[in-house]
Scaffold this active site. Sequence first.
Site, short mmCIF file in Angstrom:
data_model
loop_
_atom_site.label_atom_id
_atom_site.label_comp_id
_atom_site.label_asym_id
_atom_site.label_seq_id
_atom_site.Cartn_x
_atom_site.Cartn_y
_atom_site.Cartn_z
CD GLU A 129 -3.08 -0.72 0.09
OE1 GLU A 129 -3.00 0.34 -0.56
OE2 GLU A 129 -3.98 -1.55 -0.10
CG ASP A 140 -6.50 5.51 -5.12
OD1 ASP A 140 -6.28 5.34 -6.33
OD2 ASP A 140 -6.61 4.57 -4.30
CE LYS A 152 -10.20 4.36 -1.95
NZ LYS A 152 -9.99 5.77 -2.36
CE1 TYR A 155 -10.12 -1.88 4.58
CE2 TYR A 155 -9.73 -1.04 6.79
CZ TYR A 155 -9.54 -2.01 5.84
OH TYR A 155 -8.76 -3.11 6.13
CD1 TRP A 156 -10.45 5.42 10.87
CD2 TRP A 156 -12.09 6.88 10.47
NE1 TRP A 156 -10.52 6.27 11.95
CE2 TRP A 156 -11.52 7.17 11.73
CE3 TRP A 156 -13.14 7.69 10.00
CZ2 TRP A 156 -11.96 8.22 12.53
CZ3 TRP A 156 -13.58 8.72 10.80
CH2 TRP A 156 -12.99 8.98 12.04
CE1 TYR A 183 -13.94 -2.39 5.84
CE2 TYR A 183 -12.87 -4.38 5.01
CZ TYR A 183 -13.74 -3.31 4.83
OH TYR A 183 -14.40 -3.18 3.63
CG HIS A 204 -6.48 -3.84 2.93
ND1 HIS A 204 -6.82 -3.07 4.02
CD2 HIS A 204 -5.54 -3.12 2.26
CE1 HIS A 204 -6.13 -1.94 4.01
NE2 HIS A 204 -5.36 -1.94 2.95
CG ASN A 205 -7.43 -4.51 -3.90
OD1 ASN A 205 -7.86 -5.16 -4.85
ND2 ASN A 205 -6.90 -3.31 -4.05
#
Length: 232
Positions: A129, A140, A152, A155-156, A183, A204-205
Site C-alpha cells: 500500500e 484515489d 478510506k 473503511y475507517w 475490519y 482489504h483491496n
Amino acid sequence: MLPTLLCCLGFVGIISASISGHIASGTCVCLTTSGVNARSGAGLSNSILATLNSGECYKFNGGIRTHDGYHWYELQDVHGHHRVWIAGNYLRTSSSSHCSGTSTETSTRSSLATGDVSAKCLSCICQVESGCRAIRCAWDVNSNSCGYFQLKDVYWQDCGMPGGSLEVCAADLHCSSGCVQRYMSRYIGGSGCAPNCESYARIHNGGPTGCRQGYTLNYWTRVQNAGCSASS
C-alpha cells in the site's frame, strides 16, 4: 496544575519519574507507564503521533530538549514514525537487549496491532500500500486514501473510527493496523472465504466480498511478491 499536565501528556497510571539528564545516543530506554503520548517535537503543543504503553522499549536518538517543565527525549522508529519525542518522566534506561533487533522490519512488526491477521501478512499489505510509510492522503478512486494502509473514510468508519479522525489514525501504524484488524474481524465470517492472508489481502483491496472478486487477484499477486503466502 498536575491533572492538566497529565492530561496533556496523555498519562494513565502511576507516575514513575526516571530520566532527567544526559544519556548517550543509542541508549535503550523503556516506558515506565501506559498512555504516554509520543509527539512530533519537544513540548505539549506538538502533535501526538502515537500513544505508548508500559514496557515498550526504543533507542534514544540523541536529542534532548527542555520545554513546558519537562525534559524531552528523542526516540527513533516508534510505531512507524522515524523520530518522536517523549517526556523523560515516563522513561527509564534499560539493557541493550531490550532494544536488540530493531531493524525497520522488526520495529514495524512490533508496532502492528494484533488480531486475526498475522503480523507478517499485515507487513506485506503495508508494503504494497505505501512502502509501509505514513504517506499523506491523496485522491484515489473517488475518495482520499491515507497513510500506511491507504485507508478510506468508509473503511475507517467500518472499523469503528479509531484515533479521532481518518487522517490521524491512518498516519499511526498501530492505529491503522488496528483498524485493519477490526475490519477483517467484522467481515471475514460472512465473506465465504477461508480466514487466511490471501482472503484478508483481497478484502482489504476489494471490500467485504473482495476475496471472491476476480479484480483483487492482481493485488494478491503484489502481496505475494512482497513475501507473503496464503498461510502467512
